[in-house]
Design a protein around this motif. Structure first.
Motif, PDB file in Angstrom:
ATOM      1  N   GLU A   1       2.307   2.057   6.690  1.00 22.15           N
ATOM      2  CA  GLU A   1       3.379   1.113   6.400  1.00 22.15           C
ATOM      3  C   GLU A   1       4.309   0.918   7.602  1.00 22.15           C
ATOM      4  N   GLU A   2       4.528   1.985   8.377  1.00 19.47           N
ATOM      5  CA  GLU A   2       5.413   1.867   9.537  1.00 19.47           C
ATOM      6  C   GLU A   2       4.832   0.913  10.577  1.00 19.47           C
ATOM      7  N   GLN A   3       3.540   1.014  10.835  1.00 14.31           N
ATOM      8  CA  GLN A   3       2.889   0.122  11.793  1.00 14.31           C
ATOM      9  C   GLN A   3       2.895  -1.321  11.282  1.00 14.31           C
ATOM     10  N   PHE A   4       2.689  -1.464   9.977  1.00 15.91           N
ATOM     11  CA  PHE A   4       2.723  -2.810   9.402  1.00 15.91           C
ATOM     12  C   PHE A   4       4.133  -3.406   9.513  1.00 15.91           C
ATOM     13  N   GLY A   5       5.153  -2.592   9.249  1.00 13.44           N
ATOM     14  CA  GLY A   5       6.529  -3.068   9.359  1.00 13.44           C
ATOM     15  C   GLY A   5       6.871  -3.496  10.773  1.00 13.44           C
TER      16      GLY A   5
ATOM     17  N   GLY B   1      -1.257  -9.068   0.410  1.00 12.16           N
ATOM     18  CA  GLY B   1      -0.394  -9.028  -0.753  1.00 12.16           C
ATOM     19  C   GLY B   1       0.981  -8.461  -0.487  1.00 12.16           C
ATOM     20  N   GLN B   2       1.224  -7.980   0.746  1.00 16.91           N
ATOM     21  CA  GLN B   2       2.549  -7.464   1.082  1.00 16.91           C
ATOM     22  C   GLN B   2       3.554  -8.616   1.084  1.00 16.91           C
ATOM     23  N   PRO B   3       4.654  -8.503   0.329  1.00 17.11           N
ATOM     24  CA  PRO B   3       5.622  -9.613   0.239  1.00 17.11           C
ATOM     25  C   PRO B   3       6.425  -9.773   1.527  1.00 17.11           C
ATOM     26  N   THR B   4       6.156 -10.860   2.257  1.00 20.34           N
ATOM     27  CA  THR B   4       6.864 -11.146   3.504  1.00 20.34           C
ATOM     28  C   THR B   4       7.140 -12.636   3.579  1.00 20.34           C
ATOM     29  N   LYS B   5       8.410 -12.997   3.748  1.00 20.16           N
ATOM     30  CA  LYS B   5       8.802 -14.397   3.766  1.00 20.16           C
ATOM     31  C   LYS B   5       8.183 -15.134   4.944  1.00 20.16           C
TER      32      LYS B   5
END
Length: 382
Positions: free
Chosen positions: A64-68, A105-109
């Motif tokens: 998740e950190e790398q994705f963020g 599917g990760q919610p990102t505007k």
């Protein structure tokens, strides 16, 4: 832009990257974006598509950190692209080819992230098939390995050469004969009555004045923009026409440019009549604002090349002149507004080569007709 890859590196995922690159560039007219310091990902841009940015990401996302961090980096780059291209909303599609993390599917505007591990996943992904319904079929190929690589690189390079020729054709400087003719007409129409000491009579005969329009002298809506009150008025408008005209005529072509100028004369005059009252209006500034409106439409569609100029020069110039028009007495600013809107709408109707669709042209004609009809009716009402 040429693309090179080692033949030994053509595994399934690298082949998928090449096929996607081939599809988005040659079939959907995306253009590569050159970014400093960005590795293992390809950025593609087409401001006419729903997804204006497509990223093909080969780097691995493990947690998740790398994705963020990837989302943070993407937003920062997209923000810069928004500023450069004067685009308020940029939907971005990030396609992750080589990740063990479930990014989908990760919610990102405004950023859609998809995990595509193999070519078959494209046909099963609703986001892809809704946005690019032809992609499964277009990616099919009989070639494999190095032959596939050679075909893809050849097609991409041919497409890029074709695109470069189109851009060169549009931006190549052409001789601005119509601008010179319009300048000559404005100068002669000022000088001839002046030399014969008939300037006041000439202005009275051809100026824009509600009283004479009410008497049926409608020719004044087209003659008034060619008349100037004094030498300073002529010099100011003549200089503006020269600076803007030689560029816009080169971009649009002679016929379209002339239509924009004359249409701007009409819309500027009719808008002026609505607010003119008992005042007199003359001068080419309304038509010049029509050229500015046309330049805004052109610059928006070619904002990949003109974005910085639009943001730092053209738009500030229009705003400054409109503000001065309201601040200084004796300036017919309503003619400026009428011309500005008219120039933008008629350019939409005439269309831009390689850019404007038939649907946009039809909308442009409809809006131009409605706009002129509205101005005529309102000028009669007041």
């Amino acid at each position: 832009m040429k693309y090179e890859i080692n033949e030994s590196a053509l595994d399934e995922k690298n082949t998928l990257v090449l096929k996607l690159l081939h599809y988005f560039i040659t079939k959907r007219n995306y253009n590569p974006i050159i970014l400093q310091g960005v590795e293992n990902e390809i950025w593609l841009e087409n401001l006419e598509e729903n997804y204006k940015i497509v990223r093909i990401v080969s780097s691995d996302i493990l947690n998740e950190e790398q994705f963020g961090f990837d989302i943070f980096k993407t937003k920062r780059i997209v923000k810069k692209i928004k500023i450069k291209t004067i685009t308020f909303k940029i939907n971005t599609l990030s396609i992750f080819i080589n990740t063990n993390y479930d990014v989908e599917g990760q919610p990102t505007k405004d950023i859609t992230c998809l995990k595509i591990e193999k070519e078959e996943d494209l046909a099963r992904n609703k986001v892809i098939t809704n946005a690019f319904p032809d992609i499964p079929k277009k990616l099919e190929s009989t070639e494999e390995g190095f032959q596939l690589f050679m075909k893809i690189t050849k097609d991409i390079n041919i497409h890029n050469v074709s695109d470069n020729k189109k851009v060169e054709e549009i931006f190549k400087q052409k001789y601005p004969i119509i601008t010179y003719i319009l300048l000559t007409l404005n100068i002669l129409i000022f000088l001839i009555p002046y030399l014969f000491n008939e300037s006041d009579l000439f202005i009275e005969k051809f100026c824009l004045y509600n009283k004479y329009i009410d008497l049926g002298e409608y020719y004044r809506v087209i003659t008034a923009p060619f008349i100037h009150a004094n030498i300073f008025h002529l010099l100011f408008n003549g200089y503006a026409l020269y600076i803007i005209g030689i560029q816009l005529e080169s971009f649009l072509g002679k016929f379209k440019y002339l239509i924009v100028y004359l249409f701007g004369c009409l819309t500027a005059s009719f808008m002026s009549l609505i607010f003119l009252g008992n005042n007199v209006s003359v001068g080419a500034s309304g038509a010049i604002f029509a050229l500015m409106g046309s330049l805004v439409y052109f610059g928006y569609h070619y904002r990949v090349y003109l974005g910085n100029i639009m943001r730092t020069q053209i738009i500030p110039l229009i705003i400054t002149n409109l503000l001065l028009g309201f601040a200084i007495q004796g300036i017919d600013n309503y003619a400026h507004i009428g011309g500005l809107i008219g120039g933008l709408l008629i350019t939409m109707a005439l269309g831009l080569k390689y850019k404007t669709t038939t649907f946009e042209k039809i909308n442009g004609y409809i809006l131009s007709i409605i706009y002129v009809a509205f101005l005529i009716i309102m000028s009669q009402v007041v």
